[in-house]
Motif scaffolding. Structure first.
Motif, PDB file in Angstrom:
ATOM      1  N   SER A  78      10.267   9.615   4.628  1.00 47.44           N
ATOM      2  CA  SER A  78       9.110   9.750   5.129  1.00 47.44           C
ATOM      3  C   SER A  78       8.135   9.579   3.576  1.00 47.44           C
ATOM      4  CB  SER A  78       8.688  11.102   5.393  1.00 47.44           C
ATOM      5  OG  SER A  78       7.560  11.718   5.844  1.00 47.44           O
ATOM      6  N   ARG A  79       7.070   8.884   3.379  1.00 44.46           N
ATOM      7  CA  ARG A  79       5.757   9.941   2.536  1.00 44.46           C
ATOM      8  C   ARG A  79       4.534   9.921   2.536  1.00 44.46           C
ATOM      9  NH1 ARG A  79       5.707   3.631  -0.382  1.00 44.46           N
ATOM     10  NH2 ARG A  79       4.811   2.776   1.016  1.00 44.46           N
ATOM     11  N   GLY A  80       4.424  10.282   4.137  1.00 41.63           N
ATOM     12  CA  GLY A  80       2.604  10.506   4.071  1.00 41.63           C
ATOM     13  C   GLY A  80       2.029   9.967   4.592  1.00 41.63           C
ATOM     14  N   GLN A  81       2.233   8.930   4.443  1.00 43.30           N
ATOM     15  CA  GLN A  81       1.070   7.509   4.313  1.00 43.30           C
ATOM     16  C   GLN A  81       2.080   6.290   4.609  1.00 43.30           C
ATOM     17  OE1 GLN A  81       0.055   6.769   0.335  1.00 43.30           O
ATOM     18  NE2 GLN A  81       2.146   5.984  -0.179  1.00 43.30           N
ATOM     19  N   PRO A  82       0.951   5.197   5.215  1.00 37.41           N
ATOM     20  CA  PRO A  82       1.869   3.993   5.811  1.00 37.41           C
ATOM     21  C   PRO A  82       2.896   3.341   5.002  1.00 37.41           C
ATOM     22  CG  PRO A  82      -0.315   4.444   6.748  1.00 37.41           C
ATOM     23  CD  PRO A  82      -0.262   5.227   5.195  1.00 37.41           C
ATOM     24  N   THR A  83       3.846   2.969   4.952  1.00 39.14           N
ATOM     25  CA  THR A  83       4.435   1.877   4.238  1.00 39.14           C
ATOM     26  C   THR A  83       4.616   0.574   4.326  1.00 39.14           C
ATOM     27  OG1 THR A  83       6.576   3.799   5.017  1.00 39.14           O
ATOM     28  CG2 THR A  83       7.324   1.952   4.003  1.00 39.14           C
ATOM     29  N   GLU A  84       4.590  -0.233   3.235  1.00 44.95           N
ATOM     30  CA  GLU A  84       4.223  -1.905   3.810  1.00 44.95           C
ATOM     31  C   GLU A  84       5.330  -2.253   3.409  1.00 44.95           C
ATOM     32  OE1 GLU A  84       1.093  -3.537   4.185  1.00 44.95           O
ATOM     33  OE2 GLU A  84       0.547  -0.906   4.278  1.00 44.95           O
TER      34      GLU A  84
END
Length: 798
Positions: free
Chosen positions: A532-538
């Motif tokens: 989890s990094r707080g932004q969408p994952t490509e």
């Protein structure tokens, strides 16, 4: 053989040993075994009494709630009106309170008259008629001994049976193939009678007596059948053709509805006019005495017959086939072909079918053809799914045989495809979604069964309906989702399905997507969890014939490798892979789905993913529950095996009450909190599979007037219920009452009589529900017929 013998559920009673026609392909009179010459003409009073008693004892001893009893010959109508009526009355009287027998008769139709039809109507005897096409095609083989035509007499019989008064008795037509006949002429002639179903039979042949009109390993019979299949398919399958339907169903992981193909076990026994117990009598086409058991209904029980080595040999499924068959990729559909067609002197039945090349070509053609191309096939919404009257009666009794369950599954398959197609067409697709869609159409052409397996994952429908609801709200101007958000959701649905299908089939493709959060779920395979990094994952999915690689824009990744055991993770760089756990339990392939993000569709919350130790406990509970259902509730077994695909563990309630549920939009899944034992789980499964059956039926036919907004009382609820809720609850509680009925009759039922009280409670509530439904005035014609069948089933209990 370690497993116990399988009890018989299908009984063929030879009520007359001669025939009024002289069909030159008949396996009884024209093939190797001529034992008919020593049989008495008709079944005697003594033999009739013995066979009725033996069937009763067998059904009672094995707690069978369903038996099928066919009257056969020779020509059974030669036995006369009185004998057939007497036998039917005795069978029904003897089995009263044990089970409701399914009675049927197979006739050439020449002697069929109104008196016979009135007897059949009074006793609920279904009638199948043999006919090989129009006059020219039929009279090639099916003539009187003097060579005169039988066609006009048979047509008179069919016309009588198809009349309004007797139509409910008509079970279908049976046609034996002759490749000299034009297949389309045969199809059109038989279709003109609007049969409820059609059987196309390969003529009995084996390696010692090869099929007629076929040179070497040719495929003349497949070519003949393929022409009919293509025409029937183009006609939108106006009536069931059991051979084709069974190939379609087994191609999608279902069971066969015919004896000629598939891996089903032998559950049939034949009683000759003199009381001799024999194996399936098409074995008479192989060699003298092939069907012989040495047993007699006057001296021996059906349990003794079930233990006979010849019958046991046909109960081992895949393991009983020739090595060449076991290695064949089409074996789940073919099943080695009809047992008698495998015979060769010296090696017995340890051979492929003499029709092996035909079956291979036919199955391969059908698998490629079914739903192959959206541009050349009608859209799913334009296809017609019909529930045959015989299947509706089966379902109305609360059970449903393989044919009935397969009809429901066929409707669900089409609905699943329709929903995915609707997702694609609901909003303009971005490039990744279009690429996923094109991949799906490609996979459907070369691996339709694998794609169907992915689309059958229960919670895909939840994903699709959620997206379609949002899209509909957005179009109506009152939705909360933007066009961009809808396209993102569309891409997620299509990529998840296409990625899973590609991994299963080894399809070469590359699919970019965005994971908004940190989970990517691939239906039937498992869950990939990213940091989890707080932004969408490509994310990019790359599929090859050997593997599926999942790469992210931050360098983490996962490699899943294809193998004989499925898809397994072989390398993980910062991505956690949780595979979906699946296991074959009592012959049923079931997934423990505790990882699908869309599984939260029940009244109670789903549990988070369970540990391996907890999963082992679930498998143990499920094994015990399914074993109990298989042994004690065989009439419900086809529904359980044909529908149950997933168990989702739910949180238990604080008050300790049992928790289970199904969702109309998650066909095949049952949510359940861990019960206190296998017996409780068996009850919960029987109850929930009833809901699934009725929901699938309502997806195909209208059972009630949706304009009825009234609320009705239900014995199992304090609040009033809408008509659909009452119908669902009443139908489900047939199984609950039946469960406690069986429990209450056990010898070790305790003095406290809990099972008896539960039976009376649910029986009364079900009775009340049925009467409320019948009296509502809001059931459709089909809905009323279903309710009346429900009433008949419940009133038939002791």
């Amino acid at each position: 053989m370690d497993s116990p013998p399988v009890p018989f559920s299908d009984f063929i009673l030879k009520v007359h040993s001669r025939c009024n026609l002289a069909c030159d392909y008949c396996y009884v009179y024209e093939h190797a075994d001529q034992s008919w010459r020593t049989r008495p003409l008709v079944m005697s009073e003594t033999t009739m009494a013995a066979v009725v008693g033996r069937i009763r004892d067998h059904a009672q001893g094995h707690r069978l709630s369903r038996v099928s009893i066919g009257m056969h010959g020779g020509e059974p109508l030669l036995a006369g009106h009185d004998l057939i009526e007497k036998l039917a009355v005795r069978l029904r009287d003897s089995l009263q309170g044990i089970c409701d027998p399914e009675l049927w008769i197979q006739t050439n139709g020449v002697l069929l008259d109104e008196r016979f039809c009135e007897i059949f109507l009074a006793q609920g005897i279904e009638v199948g008629i043999s006919l090989d096409g129009g006059k020219v095609e039929n009279d090639r083989h099916r003539v009187h001994a003097n060579g005169k035509s039988s066609f006009s007499a048979v047509v008179r019989g069919i016309s009588l049976l198809a009349s309004e008064r007797y139509r409910s008795l008509f079970s279908g037509l049976l046609c034996t193939i002759d490749t000299l006949n034009d297949p389309i002429a045969v199809y059109e002639s038989l279709a003109s009678f609007d049969p409820p179903a059609l059987d196309l039979l390969l003529p009995h042949a084996n390696w010692e007596n090869p099929p007629a009109h076929q040179d070497g390993p040719g495929t003349a019979y497949a070519d003949w059948l393929i022409r009919i299949f293509d025409r029937w398919n183009a006609d939108l399958r106006p009536f069931p053709i059991r051979l084709f339907d069974s190939i379609i169903d087994t191609s999608f992981g279902g069971s066969s509805g015919v004896e000629t193909i598939g891996l089903g076990s032998a559950e049939m026994v034949v009683v000759e006019t003199d009381g001799t117990l024999e194996q399936v009598d098409h074995l008479k086409s192989t060699f003298e005495g092939a069907a012989y058991t040495g047993l007699d209904v006057l001296e021996n029980s059906f349990d003794e017959a079930a233990a006979h080595p010849g019958i046991r040999a046909r109960q081992v499924g895949l393991a009983g086939l020739a090595a060449e068959c076991q290695a064949c990729p089409l074996v789940t559909s073919c099943g080695g072909g009809l047992y008698a067609h495998r015979y060769r002197a010296g090696s017995g039945f340890d051979n492929p079918s003499v029709y092996c090349a035909d079956l291979y070509r036919l199955i391969e053609h059908i698998r490629v053809s079914i739903d192959a191309d959206e541009h050349t096939r009608p859209a799913p919404s334009e296809r017609v799914h019909r529930i045959p009257r015989s299947s509706l009666r089966q379902l109305g009794q609360g059970h449903g045989d393989r044919a009935a369950i397969n009809a429901l599954r066929a409707g669900q398959r089409s609905l699943g495809r329709l929903l995915i197609a609707s997702v694609y067409h609901a909003t303009p697709a971005e490039p990744a979604a279009r690429r996923a869609w094109l991949a799906l159409t490609r996979i459907e052409r070369h691996a339709p069964a694998e794609l169907a397996a992915v689309l059958a994952h229960p919670y895909i429908r939840i994903r699709a309906t959620d997206f379609l609801a949002r899209a509909a709200e957005q179009r109506a101007g009152n939705g909360n989702s933007t066009e961009s958000e809808l396209r993102t959701l569309q891409r997620e649905v299509l990529v998840a399905v296409a990625g899973a299908a590609a991994a299963r089939t080894g399809t070469v493709l590359t699919l970019p997507t965005t994971v908004d959060g940190h989970d990517l779920y691939l239906p039937t395979l498992g869950l990939a969890r990213f940091p989890s990094r707080g932004q969408p994952t490509e994310v990019t999915l790359t599929s090859s014939p050997q593997s599926l690689t999942i790469d992210t824009d931050d360098g983490s990744g996962l490699v899943l490798e294809r193998g004989s055991g499925g898809v397994t993770a072989v390398r993980s760089d910062g991505v956690h892979w949780q595979p979906t756990r699946s296991r074959t339990v009592q012959g049923v392939m079931v997934a423990l789905v505790d990882d699908d993000p869309y599984r939260n569709v029940y009244a109670e919350e789903p549990l988070p993913p369970v540990s391996d130790a907890e999963a082992a406990l679930w498998w143990e509970l499920l094994n015990g529950a399914l074993d109990l259902i298989r042994r004690e509730f065989p009439a419900y077994w086809p529904g359980v095996t044909g529908i149950l695909a997933a168990i989702t563990p739910l949180r238990p309630r604080h008050d300790g009450a049992q928790v289970s549920g199904t969702s109309r939009d998650a066909f095949g899944a049952v949510g359940v909190a861990a019960p206190d034992g296998p017996e409780t789980l068996a009850l919960l499964l029987l109850h929930e599979i009833q809901h699934a059956k009725l929901g699938a039926l309502m997806d195909v036919v209208d059972l009630y007037d949706e304009q009825d907004s009234r609320l009705y009382p239900a014995a199992w609820r304090e609040d009033l219920r809408p008509l659909e809720g009452l119908l669902q609850g009443t139908y489900a509680h047939i199984a609950v009452a039946d469960f406690w009925r069986s429990r209450s009759s056990r010898p070790h039922e305790g003095a406290d009589g809990v099972a008896q009280r539960e039976y009376l409670r649910w029986r009364q509530g079900t009775d009340q529900g049925i009467e409320t439904l019948v009296g509502s005035g809001s059931l459709t014609e089909i809905g009323l017929e279903l309710a009346l069948q429900m009433r008949s089933a419940v009133r038939g209990w002791a």
